[in-house]
Design a protein around this motif. Sequence first.
Motif, PDB file in Angstrom:
ATOM      1  N   ALA A 173       5.745  -7.833  -6.026  1.00 28.89           N
ATOM      2  CA  ALA A 173       4.388  -7.647  -6.555  1.00 28.89           C
ATOM      3  C   ALA A 173       3.457  -8.780  -5.909  1.00 28.89           C
ATOM      4  O   ALA A 173       2.126  -8.295  -5.637  1.00 28.89           O
ATOM      5  N   GLU A 174       3.769  -9.834  -5.714  1.00 31.69           N
ATOM      6  CA  GLU A 174       2.996 -10.812  -4.946  1.00 31.69           C
ATOM      7  C   GLU A 174       2.754 -10.231  -3.612  1.00 31.69           C
ATOM      8  O   GLU A 174       1.632 -10.308  -2.881  1.00 31.69           O
ATOM      9  N   ILE A 175       3.754  -9.721  -2.718  1.00 28.53           N
ATOM     10  CA  ILE A 175       3.762  -9.137  -1.483  1.00 28.53           C
ATOM     11  C   ILE A 175       2.650  -7.974  -1.459  1.00 28.53           C
ATOM     12  O   ILE A 175       1.681  -7.610  -0.857  1.00 28.53           O
ATOM     13  N   LYS A 176       2.911  -7.041  -2.728  1.00 25.33           N
ATOM     14  CA  LYS A 176       1.768  -5.997  -2.814  1.00 25.33           C
ATOM     15  C   LYS A 176       0.396  -6.501  -2.922  1.00 25.33           C
ATOM     16  O   LYS A 176      -0.374  -5.952  -2.320  1.00 25.33           O
ATOM     17  N   ARG A 177       0.283  -7.446  -3.763  1.00 24.05           N
ATOM     18  CA  ARG A 177      -1.187  -8.103  -3.969  1.00 24.05           C
ATOM     19  C   ARG A 177      -1.558  -8.672  -2.768  1.00 24.05           C
ATOM     20  O   ARG A 177      -2.977  -8.358  -2.259  1.00 24.05           O
ATOM     21  N   GLN A 178      -0.901  -9.218  -1.777  1.00 22.38           N
ATOM     22  CA  GLN A 178      -1.324  -9.595  -0.495  1.00 22.38           C
ATOM     23  C   GLN A 178      -1.545  -8.679   0.534  1.00 22.38           C
ATOM     24  O   GLN A 178      -2.499  -8.605   1.547  1.00 22.38           O
ATOM     25  N   LEU A 179      -0.643  -7.728   0.513  1.00 23.56           N
ATOM     26  CA  LEU A 179      -0.686  -6.708   1.802  1.00 23.56           C
ATOM     27  C   LEU A 179      -1.156  -5.365   1.432  1.00 23.56           C
ATOM     28  O   LEU A 179      -1.305  -4.317   2.138  1.00 23.56           O
ATOM     29  N   GLY A 180      -1.252  -4.936   0.041  1.00 24.28           N
ATOM     30  CA  GLY A 180      -1.551  -3.708  -0.445  1.00 24.28           C
ATOM     31  C   GLY A 180      -0.378  -2.690  -0.657  1.00 24.28           C
ATOM     32  O   GLY A 180       0.808  -3.222  -0.902  1.00 24.28           O
ATOM     33  N   GLY A 181      -0.625  -1.587  -0.790  1.00 23.52           N
ATOM     34  CA  GLY A 181       0.279  -0.658  -1.107  1.00 23.52           C
ATOM     35  C   GLY A 181       0.379  -0.336  -2.615  1.00 23.52           C
ATOM     36  O   GLY A 181      -0.529  -0.701  -3.468  1.00 23.52           O
ATOM     37  N   TYR A 182       1.110   0.796  -3.073  1.00 22.81           N
ATOM     38  CA  TYR A 182       1.429   1.226  -4.211  1.00 22.81           C
ATOM     39  C   TYR A 182       2.755   0.824  -4.626  1.00 22.81           C
ATOM     40  O   TYR A 182       3.677   1.087  -3.763  1.00 22.81           O
ATOM     41  N   LEU A 183       2.949   0.270  -5.920  1.00 28.08           N
ATOM     42  CA  LEU A 183       4.414   0.077  -6.251  1.00 28.08           C
ATOM     43  C   LEU A 183       4.858   1.019  -7.413  1.00 28.08           C
ATOM     44  O   LEU A 183       4.130   1.000  -8.430  1.00 28.08           O
ATOM     45  N   LEU A 184       5.945   1.585  -7.211  1.00 25.11           N
ATOM     46  CA  LEU A 184       6.735   2.531  -8.144  1.00 25.11           C
ATOM     47  C   LEU A 184       7.969   1.778  -8.400  1.00 25.11           C
ATOM     48  O   LEU A 184       8.927   1.369  -7.742  1.00 25.11           O
ATOM     49  N   VAL A 185       8.357   1.739  -9.903  1.00 25.63           N
ATOM     50  CA  VAL A 185       9.456   1.067 -10.270  1.00 25.63           C
ATOM     51  C   VAL A 185      10.175   2.097 -10.955  1.00 25.63           C
ATOM     52  O   VAL A 185       9.574   2.619 -12.244  1.00 25.63           O
ATOM     53  N   ASP A 186      11.455   2.506 -10.649  1.00 27.79           N
ATOM     54  CA  ASP A 186      12.128   2.989 -11.342  1.00 27.79           C
ATOM     55  C   ASP A 186      13.106   2.417 -12.636  1.00 27.79           C
ATOM     56  O   ASP A 186      13.913   1.706 -12.242  1.00 27.79           O
ATOM     57  N   GLU A 236       3.780  -6.105 -15.096  1.00 27.57           N
ATOM     58  CA  GLU A 236       3.397  -4.673 -15.207  1.00 27.57           C
ATOM     59  C   GLU A 236       2.028  -4.325 -14.710  1.00 27.57           C
ATOM     60  O   GLU A 236       1.821  -3.063 -14.277  1.00 27.57           O
ATOM     61  N   SER A 237       1.017  -5.216 -14.645  1.00 29.27           N
ATOM     62  CA  SER A 237      -0.383  -4.798 -14.056  1.00 29.27           C
ATOM     63  C   SER A 237      -0.260  -4.510 -12.512  1.00 29.27           C
ATOM     64  O   SER A 237      -1.156  -3.643 -12.043  1.00 29.27           O
ATOM     65  N   ASP A 238       0.888  -4.807 -11.998  1.00 29.11           N
ATOM     66  CA  ASP A 238       0.954  -4.671 -10.465  1.00 29.11           C
ATOM     67  C   ASP A 238       1.850  -3.344 -10.219  1.00 29.11           C
ATOM     68  O   ASP A 238       1.860  -3.013  -9.064  1.00 29.11           O
ATOM     69  N   VAL A 239       2.329  -2.960 -11.364  1.00 24.14           N
ATOM     70  CA  VAL A 239       3.145  -1.579 -11.027  1.00 24.14           C
ATOM     71  C   VAL A 239       2.317  -0.503 -11.328  1.00 24.14           C
ATOM     72  O   VAL A 239       1.741  -0.293 -12.369  1.00 24.14           O
ATOM     73  N   ASP A 240       2.209   0.388 -10.185  1.00 26.13           N
ATOM     74  CA  ASP A 240       1.249   1.637 -10.500  1.00 26.13           C
ATOM     75  C   ASP A 240       1.935   2.887 -11.206  1.00 26.13           C
ATOM     76  O   ASP A 240       1.195   3.850 -11.751  1.00 26.13           O
ATOM     77  N   ILE A 241       3.287   3.066 -10.832  1.00 31.51           N
ATOM     78  CA  ILE A 241       3.828   4.241 -11.485  1.00 31.51           C
ATOM     79  C   ILE A 241       5.311   3.717 -11.798  1.00 31.51           C
ATOM     80  O   ILE A 241       6.096   2.930 -11.582  1.00 31.51           O
ATOM     81  N   VAL A 242       5.454   4.136 -13.322  1.00 29.16           N
ATOM     82  CA  VAL A 242       6.633   3.694 -13.788  1.00 29.16           C
ATOM     83  C   VAL A 242       7.492   5.103 -14.021  1.00 29.16           C
ATOM     84  O   VAL A 242       7.140   5.965 -14.529  1.00 29.16           O
ATOM     85  N   LEU A 243       8.862   5.275 -13.590  1.00 30.26           N
ATOM     86  CA  LEU A 243       9.736   6.373 -13.678  1.00 30.26           C
ATOM     87  C   LEU A 243      10.693   5.852 -14.635  1.00 30.26           C
ATOM     88  O   LEU A 243      11.212   4.801 -14.658  1.00 30.26           O
ATOM     89  N   GLY A 244      11.441   6.925 -15.284  1.00 31.16           N
ATOM     90  CA  GLY A 244      12.519   6.754 -16.356  1.00 31.16           C
ATOM     91  C   GLY A 244      13.166   7.939 -16.670  1.00 31.16           C
ATOM     92  O   GLY A 244      12.667   9.149 -16.268  1.00 31.16           O
TER      93      GLY A 244
END
Length: 410
Positions: A197-210, A232-240
């Motif tokens: 999540a920290e890497i995403k905050r620094q470099l961008g991108g979308y985060l999907l967690v299954d 949770e606020s750093d996760v763009d999509i949750v799959l399950g």
Amino acid sequence: MALFDKFNKLIQERATFIQTELSPFGTRIDEIYSPTEGRIGECRVILAGTNNYLGLTFDPTCLDAARQSLEHEGTGTTGSRMANGSYSGHIALEAELADFFQRRSVILFSTGYLANLGTIGTLTGPGDIVLLDADCHASIYDACKLSGAQIIRFRHNDAHDLERRMLRLGEQAKDALIIVEGIYSMLGDYAPLKEIAEIKRQLGGYLLVDEAHSVGVMGKHGRGLAEELNVESDVDIVLGTFSKTLGAIGGFAASHHPEFNLLRYASRPYIFTASPSPASIASVRAALQVMIDQPELRTRLWANARHLHKGLVDLGYCVGPQVSPVIPVLLESPEKGMFFWQKLIKHGVYVNLVLPPATPSGQALVRCSVSAAHTPEQIDRIIGAFAQLMAEPRKEAVSNAQGATRPGYR
């Protein structure tokens, strides 16, 4: 080459196993007595390989909800969600899951596999970049392949390797899709989600967690690893999926993105698949409420996980790197894996056998999964079965199992 010639190696490998008394591929469970017990052939067994984490498959509330739906709505919708397959229960469950996950939108799919296929394979396409953990599930790989996106794998649970690869992408990193899992289904370890999540905050991108194996298992409210680690606020999509903790079948994708619902009109695995049966939807709705109302089930689940993990470690077995409800025992060879799997059934315990190439370094593993429904006595009996194997001569059950393919557990 003839159409089926490509399967010759598979035929030879499978023949090695079907010569044995018990085959691990498509094991027939002849009777189910409860969430934790059943019968395989003449052996009454403790079910320790079912992913039934909260033991809700026989919950009276869930069974009653399914029965009532079956009587009032029939056996199936006989159509897709885009046609006649959206019943009131499907709409209600999407709203209830959106409320539970605190997300703007939830889309239901007919299986967890299709949730990955329909979400990842629709969101990404040629020209897009997907960065995924090397140990991600087959459905994630298949979704990426279907999409035509560029796939970049990073080393399993190695946030530094992810960061290094994203830095190489430069400006492209800000639009890349990062995919990880909450609890990984083979070794039972968790993603380093805080670091990712920290890497995403620094470099961008979308985060999907299954969160297939972590919903109902981790987090104060059971929302999974992202809740457990407060990201949770750093996760763009949750799959399950509904086929683990919620004890049924089906899958979902959840997101805050305001345009996420557009997937309903573009996702082929959503548009062209019959919707989940009303009875299954009804049981999932009931299971979701039980999961919310009874957090003590999660407490019991983790007590059982720690109990079994400690018992196996104390016996000297090599187990997974972290304590979780998925507890693998790593063995040196496929032959030994087959021997252990068969003997455990004879000793009254059913687990999953996983063989190369799904395992690292040509090893095999027997994969246990515990449930809140297991009693402490049953956990002791599982440990006792493994203890008996320690004392038995290890005559391998097969002579040449190298390279065998796995059955594809999730």
